[in-house]
Design a protein around this motif. Structure first.
Motif, PDB file in Angstrom:
ATOM      1  N   ASP A  68       0.917  -1.443  -0.085  1.00 38.34           N
ATOM      2  CA  ASP A  68      -0.216  -0.279   0.014  1.00 38.34           C
ATOM      3  C   ASP A  68       0.990   1.407   0.159  1.00 38.34           C
ATOM      4  OD1 ASP A  68      -2.265  -1.033   0.366  1.00 38.34           O
ATOM      5  OD2 ASP A  68      -1.965  -1.668   2.521  1.00 38.34           O
ATOM      6  N   ARG A 102      -6.438   4.409  -3.937  1.00 39.92           N
ATOM      7  CA  ARG A 102      -7.177   4.182  -2.622  1.00 39.92           C
ATOM      8  C   ARG A 102      -8.342   5.619  -2.763  1.00 39.92           C
ATOM      9  NH1 ARG A 102      -2.584   3.173  -0.399  1.00 39.92           N
ATOM     10  NH2 ARG A 102      -2.388   4.841   1.574  1.00 39.92           N
ATOM     11  N   ASP A 137     -12.008   4.821  -3.069  1.00 40.76           N
ATOM     12  CA  ASP A 137     -13.052   5.215  -1.632  1.00 40.76           C
ATOM     13  C   ASP A 137     -13.787   6.858  -1.985  1.00 40.76           C
ATOM     14  OD1 ASP A 137     -11.502   3.403  -0.294  1.00 40.76           O
ATOM     15  OD2 ASP A 137     -10.264   4.563   0.534  1.00 40.76           O
ATOM     16  N   ASN A 159     -18.192  -2.607  -4.603  1.00 40.93           N
ATOM     17  CA  ASN A 159     -18.411  -1.899  -3.067  1.00 40.93           C
ATOM     18  C   ASN A 159     -19.399  -3.188  -2.425  1.00 40.93           C
ATOM     19  OD1 ASN A 159     -18.169   1.397  -4.262  1.00 40.93           O
ATOM     20  ND2 ASN A 159     -16.504   0.029  -3.413  1.00 40.93           N
ATOM     21  N   ARG A 202      -9.443  -3.182  -3.602  1.00 44.34           N
ATOM     22  CA  ARG A 202     -10.131  -2.404  -3.120  1.00 44.34           C
ATOM     23  C   ARG A 202     -11.471  -1.705  -3.072  1.00 44.34           C
ATOM     24  NH1 ARG A 202      -7.320   0.606   1.818  1.00 44.34           N
ATOM     25  NH2 ARG A 202      -8.927   3.173   2.053  1.00 44.34           N
ATOM     26  N   MET A 216     -14.017  -4.902  -0.826  1.00 46.45           N
ATOM     27  CA  MET A 216     -13.735  -4.927   0.535  1.00 46.45           C
ATOM     28  C   MET A 216     -14.753  -3.996   1.115  1.00 46.45           C
ATOM     29  SD  MET A 216     -11.685  -7.308   1.141  1.00 46.45           S
ATOM     30  CE  MET A 216     -11.594  -6.716   3.420  1.00 46.45           C
ATOM     31  N   ARG A 231     -16.734  -1.297   3.022  1.00 44.42           N
ATOM     32  CA  ARG A 231     -15.755   0.172   3.219  1.00 44.42           C
ATOM     33  C   ARG A 231     -15.295   0.106   4.853  1.00 44.42           C
ATOM     34  NH1 ARG A 231     -15.188   5.159   1.155  1.00 44.42           N
ATOM     35  NH2 ARG A 231     -15.157   6.771   2.489  1.00 44.42           N
ATOM     36  N   ARG A 269     -11.586  -1.763   5.265  1.00 42.49           N
ATOM     37  CA  ARG A 269     -10.049  -2.047   4.431  1.00 42.49           C
ATOM     38  C   ARG A 269      -9.376  -1.572   4.813  1.00 42.49           C
ATOM     39  NH1 ARG A 269     -13.679   2.232  -0.432  1.00 42.49           N
ATOM     40  NH2 ARG A 269     -14.659   0.013  -1.064  1.00 42.49           N
TER      41      ARG A 269
END
Length: 118
Positions: free
Chosen positions: A3, A12, A16, A23, A98, A101, A103, A106
């Motif tokens: 990461d 990321r 996000d 999601n 990402r 996963m 939220r 994460r």
């Protein structure tokens, strides 16, 4: 190590800040699996076949969502970091893993809210 880097942080934050189909994929699949177990136990084979088709459609949609979001995030990162050493494939796969996963689970935790501009 996985990461680290400004490009990964940008990926990321990009993931996000958006609502993607990936999601919601995990919760939908869990509900779908539970329903499939129930229909198998009750010998409701027609409903079980229908749920299997829904699962296949979901699988196709998640692959399409992963490819499209991977291309968009790759283009976005290359605009901000034209000299990046990351390949398009690795950026897309990182974004997809990402996004798939839930939220709150994460790691590292999201630094931006949904709808924020980057």
């Amino acid at each position: 190590d996985r990461d680290r880097g400004s490009e990964r942080r940008l990926i990321r934050n990009w993931v996000d800040s958006r609502r993607l189909f990936a999601n919601t994929f995990m919760p939908i699949v869990v509900v779908l699996l539970i329903l499939m177990f129930i229909t198998t136990a009750t010998r409701s084979y027609l409903l079980n076949n229908l749920l299997s088709m829904v699962g296949m459609i979901l699988l196709i949609l998640i692959v399409l969502d992963g490819v499209l979001s991977g291309r968009r995030v790759s283009r976005f990162v290359r605009e901000r970091h034209p000299d990046t050493s990351l390949s398009t494939w690795s950026m897309g796969f990182y974004a997809f893993s990402r996004a798939s996963m839930i939220r709150r689970f994460r790691t590292p935790h999201p630094q931006v809210d949904i709808g924020d501009s980057i």
